[in-house]
Design a protein around this motif. Sequence first.
Motif, PDB file in Angstrom:
ATOM      1  N   PRO A 128       0.823  -1.223   0.000  1.00  0.00           N
ATOM      2  CA  PRO A 128       0.000   0.000   0.000  1.00  0.00           C
ATOM      3  C   PRO A 128       0.849   1.262   0.000  1.00  0.00           C
ATOM      4  O   PRO A 128       1.877   1.341   0.673  1.00  0.00           O
ATOM      5  CB  PRO A 128      -0.800  -0.134   1.310  1.00  0.00           C
ATOM      6  N   ASN A 129       0.399   2.233  -0.785  1.00  0.00           N
ATOM      7  CA  ASN A 129       1.054   3.549  -0.863  1.00  0.00           C
ATOM      8  C   ASN A 129       2.493   3.492  -1.369  1.00  0.00           C
ATOM      9  O   ASN A 129       3.285   4.403  -1.119  1.00  0.00           O
ATOM     10  CB  ASN A 129       1.025   4.244   0.509  1.00  0.00           C
ATOM     11  N   ILE A 138       8.811  10.012   2.632  1.00  0.00           N
ATOM     12  CA  ILE A 138       7.406  10.386   2.440  1.00  0.00           C
ATOM     13  C   ILE A 138       7.337  11.810   1.910  1.00  0.00           C
ATOM     14  O   ILE A 138       7.943  12.722   2.482  1.00  0.00           O
ATOM     15  CB  ILE A 138       6.617  10.281   3.759  1.00  0.00           C
ATOM     16  N   HIS A 173       5.136  15.176   1.048  1.00  0.00           N
ATOM     17  CA  HIS A 173       3.935  15.862   1.519  1.00  0.00           C
ATOM     18  C   HIS A 173       3.573  16.999   0.574  1.00  0.00           C
ATOM     19  O   HIS A 173       4.385  17.877   0.302  1.00  0.00           O
ATOM     20  CB  HIS A 173       4.163  16.415   2.926  1.00  0.00           C
ATOM     21  N   ASP A 207      -1.859  18.615   2.636  1.00  0.00           N
ATOM     22  CA  ASP A 207      -1.822  17.367   3.398  1.00  0.00           C
ATOM     23  C   ASP A 207      -1.815  17.693   4.889  1.00  0.00           C
ATOM     24  O   ASP A 207      -1.331  18.746   5.309  1.00  0.00           O
ATOM     25  CB  ASP A 207      -0.576  16.545   3.047  1.00  0.00           C
ATOM     26  N   SER A 208      -2.336  16.767   5.693  1.00  0.00           N
ATOM     27  CA  SER A 208      -2.510  17.032   7.122  1.00  0.00           C
ATOM     28  C   SER A 208      -1.204  17.359   7.841  1.00  0.00           C
ATOM     29  O   SER A 208      -1.186  18.144   8.782  1.00  0.00           O
ATOM     30  CB  SER A 208      -3.174  15.821   7.789  1.00  0.00           C
ATOM     31  N   GLU A 232       4.582  15.396  -8.158  1.00  0.00           N
ATOM     32  CA  GLU A 232       4.457  14.070  -7.557  1.00  0.00           C
ATOM     33  C   GLU A 232       5.275  13.047  -8.343  1.00  0.00           C
ATOM     34  O   GLU A 232       5.902  12.156  -7.765  1.00  0.00           O
ATOM     35  CB  GLU A 232       2.986  13.646  -7.508  1.00  0.00           C
ATOM     36  N   ARG A 275       7.348   8.045  -1.388  1.00  0.00           N
ATOM     37  CA  ARG A 275       5.928   7.750  -1.570  1.00  0.00           C
ATOM     38  C   ARG A 275       5.138   8.977  -1.124  1.00  0.00           C
ATOM     39  O   ARG A 275       5.586   9.771  -0.292  1.00  0.00           O
ATOM     40  CB  ARG A 275       5.484   6.531  -0.767  1.00  0.00           C
ATOM     41  N   ALA A 285       2.376  11.053   0.816  1.00  0.00           N
ATOM     42  CA  ALA A 285       1.716  10.952   2.113  1.00  0.00           C
ATOM     43  C   ALA A 285       0.208  10.815   1.922  1.00  0.00           C
ATOM     44  O   ALA A 285      -0.365  11.274   0.919  1.00  0.00           O
ATOM     45  CB  ALA A 285       2.022  12.187   2.952  1.00  0.00           C
ATOM     46  N   ARG A 286      -0.442  10.195   2.896  1.00  0.00           N
ATOM     47  CA  ARG A 286      -1.893  10.147   2.891  1.00  0.00           C
ATOM     48  C   ARG A 286      -2.410  11.559   3.172  1.00  0.00           C
ATOM     49  O   ARG A 286      -1.918  12.234   4.080  1.00  0.00           O
ATOM     50  CB  ARG A 286      -2.421   9.180   3.940  1.00  0.00           C
ATOM     51  N   ALA A 287      -3.413  11.960   2.404  1.00  0.00           N
ATOM     52  CA  ALA A 287      -3.940  13.314   2.562  1.00  0.00           C
ATOM     53  C   ALA A 287      -4.569  13.506   3.933  1.00  0.00           C
ATOM     54  O   ALA A 287      -4.520  14.578   4.505  1.00  0.00           O
ATOM     55  CB  ALA A 287      -4.944  13.600   1.469  1.00  0.00           C
TER      56      ALA A 287
END
Length: 226
Positions: free
Chosen positions: A37-38, A187, A189, A193-194, A213, A222, A224-226
């Motif tokens: 994942p990711n 990672i 960002h 992003d948070s 990106e 990779r 980051a998760r938003a």
Amino acid sequence: MYDVVGISDGDTIKVRINGVKESIRIIGLDTPETRKPNTPVQCFGKEASSNMQSLVQSKQVQLEADPSQGERDRYGRLLRHVFVNGSTNVALAQIEGGFGKEYTYDGPYAHRLEYLAAMNRAKTAKRGTWGPPCNGFHEGLATTAPAQPTPTASAPVVAPSAAPSAGTSQPGTCSIKGNINSDGEKIAHRPGDSAYERTKISTGKGERWFCSEGEALAAGWRMARA
């Protein structure tokens, strides 16, 4: 002997043990990612999975525990050495062919020196991931880097001097922050992003700014998760 009922990737297979399907993470072997994942599909990952399939798919394998390692990894997968026909060491075959590398996770294990020697032979011969187009392990995406945008009148080319220099704390024309966390994970960002605002970049640690990106992914980060 256990029936192989599936291939997860180049270093993980599925077998049936007493009627239960189990994932087997092969000890001492690491291959480029294809399903993490990711994480982008990494160079030579598909080839490593395909070769694993040719080695074990629809065959019976022998599983050998190693007292130097745990019973299972953090994902619940059984940790085992895997053999086909009582003679073919699956991890050794993958490493010798350049489909993966020797991987020591929890201290030395049986066959480690043999795997290291096989990896050195593959690197010297530039087999598999050690040769073009990967030229190393886990370098880049599947087989090609993202296409670069063609300059147009509405998208002027940025002169090299406009990009952030080493040690800068402001992104300049590039706004994606390429951070390396305490576990060594890279990672990237994006603005919005948070964790973007509290993420600091230290170029002295190998962290950097990216303008897209695609550039970040191609460099091994990779998103980051938003």
